[in-house]
Design a protein around this motif. Structure first.
Motif, PDB file in Angstrom:
ATOM      1  N   GLU A   5       0.831  -1.203   0.000  1.00 42.65           N
ATOM      2  CA  GLU A   5       0.000   0.000   0.000  1.00 42.65           C
ATOM      3  C   GLU A   5       0.863   1.250   0.000  1.00 42.65           C
ATOM      4  OE1 GLU A   5      -2.468   3.297   1.018  1.00 42.65           O
ATOM      5  OE2 GLU A   5      -0.713   2.598   2.140  1.00 42.65           O
ATOM      6  N   TRP A   6       1.926   1.249   0.799  1.00 49.02           N
ATOM      7  CA  TRP A   6       2.779   2.427   0.922  1.00 49.02           C
ATOM      8  C   TRP A   6       3.614   2.657  -0.336  1.00 49.02           C
ATOM      9  CZ3 TRP A   6       8.232   3.270   1.613  1.00 49.02           C
ATOM     10  CH2 TRP A   6       8.543   4.582   1.988  1.00 49.02           C
ATOM     11  N   LEU A   7       4.130   1.576  -0.929  1.00 49.22           N
ATOM     12  CA  LEU A   7       5.014   1.713  -2.078  1.00 49.22           C
ATOM     13  C   LEU A   7       4.263   1.848  -3.403  1.00 49.22           C
ATOM     14  CD1 LEU A   7       7.685  -0.994  -1.152  1.00 49.22           C
ATOM     15  CD2 LEU A   7       8.009   1.491  -1.132  1.00 49.22           C
ATOM     16  N   LEU A   8       3.059   1.257  -3.485  1.00 51.76           N
ATOM     17  CA  LEU A   8       2.399   1.157  -4.774  1.00 51.76           C
ATOM     18  C   LEU A   8       0.983   1.737  -4.787  1.00 51.76           C
ATOM     19  CD1 LEU A   8       2.575  -0.065  -7.686  1.00 51.76           C
ATOM     20  CD2 LEU A   8       1.591  -2.161  -6.720  1.00 51.76           C
ATOM     21  N   ILE A   9       0.119   1.215  -3.926  1.00 48.67           N
ATOM     22  CA  ILE A   9      -1.317   1.505  -4.024  1.00 48.67           C
ATOM     23  C   ILE A   9      -1.626   2.972  -3.748  1.00 48.67           C
ATOM     24  CG2 ILE A   9      -3.616   0.901  -3.185  1.00 48.67           C
ATOM     25  CD1 ILE A   9      -2.247  -1.302  -4.757  1.00 48.67           C
ATOM     26  N   ARG A  10      -0.949   3.583  -2.775  1.00 50.26           N
ATOM     27  CA  ARG A  10      -1.300   4.955  -2.379  1.00 50.26           C
ATOM     28  C   ARG A  10      -1.078   5.968  -3.496  1.00 50.26           C
ATOM     29  NH1 ARG A  10       3.092   8.182   0.222  1.00 50.26           N
ATOM     30  NH2 ARG A  10       5.082   7.150  -0.197  1.00 50.26           N
ATOM     31  N   HIS A  11      -0.274   5.600  -4.482  1.00 53.08           N
ATOM     32  CA  HIS A  11      -0.032   6.505  -5.598  1.00 53.08           C
ATOM     33  C   HIS A  11      -1.080   6.350  -6.704  1.00 53.08           C
ATOM     34  CE1 HIS A  11       3.871   7.412  -3.840  1.00 53.08           C
ATOM     35  NE2 HIS A  11       4.145   6.119  -3.801  1.00 53.08           N
ATOM     36  N   LEU A  12      -1.968   5.381  -6.552  1.00 59.94           N
ATOM     37  CA  LEU A  12      -2.889   5.041  -7.648  1.00 59.94           C
ATOM     38  C   LEU A  12      -4.357   5.168  -7.257  1.00 59.94           C
ATOM     39  CD1 LEU A  12      -1.035   1.852  -8.974  1.00 59.94           C
ATOM     40  CD2 LEU A  12      -0.884   4.174  -9.876  1.00 59.94           C
ATOM     41  N   TYR A  13      -4.659   5.805  -6.129  1.00 63.37           N
ATOM     42  CA  TYR A  13      -6.059   5.968  -5.739  1.00 63.37           C
ATOM     43  C   TYR A  13      -6.813   6.780  -6.786  1.00 63.37           C
ATOM     44  CZ  TYR A  13      -5.032   4.118  -1.099  1.00 63.37           C
ATOM     45  OH  TYR A  13      -4.667   3.294  -0.058  1.00 63.37           O
ATOM     46  N   ALA A  14      -8.079   6.442  -6.967  1.00 64.69           N
ATOM     47  CA  ALA A  14      -8.960   7.074  -7.947  1.00 64.69           C
ATOM     48  C   ALA A  14      -8.535   6.778  -9.380  1.00 64.69           C
ATOM     49  CB  ALA A  14      -9.028   8.591  -7.727  1.00 64.69           C
ATOM     50  N   ARG A  15      -7.693   5.757  -9.545  1.00 70.58           N
ATOM     51  CA  ARG A  15      -7.289   5.307 -10.883  1.00 70.58           C
ATOM     52  C   ARG A  15      -7.475   3.793 -10.938  1.00 70.58           C
ATOM     53  NH1 ARG A  15      -1.380   7.815 -10.916  1.00 70.58           N
ATOM     54  NH2 ARG A  15      -1.162   6.590 -12.831  1.00 70.58           N
ATOM     55  N   PRO A  16      -8.698   3.323 -11.014  1.00 71.32           N
ATOM     56  CA  PRO A  16      -8.985   1.888 -10.875  1.00 71.32           C
ATOM     57  C   PRO A  16      -8.298   1.014 -11.922  1.00 71.32           C
ATOM     58  CG  PRO A  16     -10.931   3.096 -11.651  1.00 71.32           C
ATOM     59  CD  PRO A  16      -9.934   4.110 -11.215  1.00 71.32           C
ATOM     60  N   LEU A  17      -8.219   1.478 -13.167  1.00 69.97           N
ATOM     61  CA  LEU A  17      -7.571   0.672 -14.195  1.00 69.97           C
ATOM     62  C   LEU A  17      -6.081   0.525 -13.906  1.00 69.97           C
ATOM     63  CD1 LEU A  17      -7.709  -0.889 -16.832  1.00 69.97           C
ATOM     64  CD2 LEU A  17      -7.387   1.277 -18.063  1.00 69.97           C
TER      65      LEU A  17
END
Length: 307
Positions: A97-109
Motif C-alpha cells: 500500500e505504501w510503495l504502490l497503491i497509495r499513488h494510484l487511488y482514484a485510478r482503478p484501471l
C-alpha cells in the motif's frame, strides 16, 4: 440424478453440503479481506490470491521448522503458522500500500494493472524460492480422520477445524468493524471520505491499515488452504475469480452479504460438481450469479452511503 434412490440422493446432498461448507470457509476467509479492501478503498487487488498463497507457503515453512527442530510441538504448529502467515502477509500488504497503491487511488484501471503485475512478480518469486512443484503439509494426528454422522455420511475433522476457524475470524472482523475505534473510522470513510478527512480522520492511515488487515486475513486463508489442497506458485489464481464473484454478488461493503454470497456459491458449486464436471458447475454457477446481478446489480446486500 437419475439412477439414485431417495436415500442415496439424501446422502449425496449431505456429503456435498459438507464439502461445500469447507469451500465456503475458504471463500469467506478470502472474500473478507477483499471485501474490506474493495468496499472501503475501491481497489481491485488482483494479487489477493498470491497473498493467500504466501500464507500457505509460510504455513509450509513453519511445519517444516517444527518437524525438523521442534517435533514434540508439532501438534500445535498450525496455530503458530497462522500467526506467522498473518504477520508476513499483513506486513507485505502494508508495504504494498505504501510503495504502490497509495499513488494510484482514484485510478482503478491503473490499480488493477499494477496489482496484476504484482501477482506475476509474486508467482515468479514463489517459483524461484519454493520451486514449480506443488508442496503440502503433514497434518497433526489430531486433525486426521473423520467423524461418522450416519452409516454412510462422514465428516472430516480438518474440515470441521477450518469451519470453526472461519467462524472465529469472521467474529473477530465483525468486532473490529463494529466495536472498535478503527472500525468506526473505516465505516466513516466508507460513508463519506471527504467529510471524514475534514473531521480529523487520517484517511491515508485507515487505508493502509485496512489494506494490511485484508492481506493478513488472506494469509490466514492460505493457512486454511493447506488443509484441503496442495500449494503451488499459481494456486491463488484458481480462487481469485471466485473470490471477486463472492464480493460482487454479496455487495462489496456488506459483511453479511459476503457471508451469504460465499455460502450460496460454494454450495451450488459443490453440489453441481458431483453430477456434472467441475467446468460445467462453474459455468452454471456463473450464469446464476449473472442472472441475479441483472435483477439486483448492487448485490444481495448494500449499505446506504453518501457520495
Amino acid at each position: 440424478m437419475f439412477g439414485y434412490s431417495l436415500g442415496e440422493l439424501g446422502s449425496i446432498f449431505a456429503m456435498q453440503a459438507f464439502a461445500g461448507l469447507i469451500l465456503f470457509s475458504v471463500f469467506v476467509l478470502m472474500a473478507l479481506g477483499l471485501a474490506i479492501i474493495f468496499g472501503q478503498m475501491g481497489v481491485i487487488n488482483m494479487a489477493h490470491g498470491e497473498f493467500m498463497i504466501l500464507g500457505a507457503y509460510m504455513t509450509y515453512l513453519t511445519s517444516h521448522v517444527f518437524q525438523t527442530y521442534l517435533p514434540a510441538g508439532y501438534p500445535a504448529y498450525f496455530f503458530v503458522a497462522m500467526a506467522v502467515a498473518f504477520i508476513v502477509s499483513g506486513a507485505l500488504g502494508l508495504a504494498t500500500e505504501w510503495l504502490l497503491i497509495r499513488h494510484l487511488y482514484a485510478r482503478p484501471l491503473d490499480t488493477l494493472l499494477a496489482t496484476w503485475g504484482l501477482s506475476l512478480i509474486m508467482q515468479q518469486a514463489f517459483r524461484s524460492i519454493f520451486g514449480a512443484r506443488e508442496v503440502g503439509v503433514q497434518l497433526p494426528d489430531w486433525m486426521m480422520g473423520a467423524l461418522s454422522v450416519t452409516d454412510v455420511i462422514e465428516v472430516q475433522i480438518n474440515g470441521l477445524f477450518v469451519m470453526g476457524l472461519t467462524l472465529i475470524i469472521t467474529g473477530v472482523v465483525a468486532l473490529l468493524l463494529f466495536r472498535s475505534r478503527w472500525g468506526l473510522q473505516v465505516r466513516a470513510v466508507v460513508a463519506n471520505r471527504t467529510m471524514s478527512g475534514a473531521a480529523g480522520i487520517d484517511t491515508r492511515r485507515v487505508d493502509r491499515l485496512t489494506f494490511g488487515l485484508g492481506c493478513g486475513i488472506a494469509g490466514i486463508a492460505g493457512s486454511a488452504f493447506t488443509m484441503i489442497g496442495s500449494t503451488g506458485p499459481t494456486a491463488g489464481q484458481l480462487y481469485i475469480v471466485d473470490t471477486f464473484l463472492v464480493v460482487v454478488f454479496g455487495g462489496a461493503q456488506s459483511l453479511l452479504g459476503t457471508i451469504a454470497s460465499a455460502f450460496t456459491i460454494s454450495q451450488s458449486q459443490s453440489t453441481l460438481e458431483f453430477f456434472l464436471t467441475g467446468s460445467m458447475a462453474k459455468v452454471l454457477t456463473l450464469l446464476f450469479v449473472i442472472g441475479l446481478l441483472m435483477l439486483r446489480p448492487q448485490g444481495l446486500f448494500v449499505l446506504k452511503v453518501r457520495r
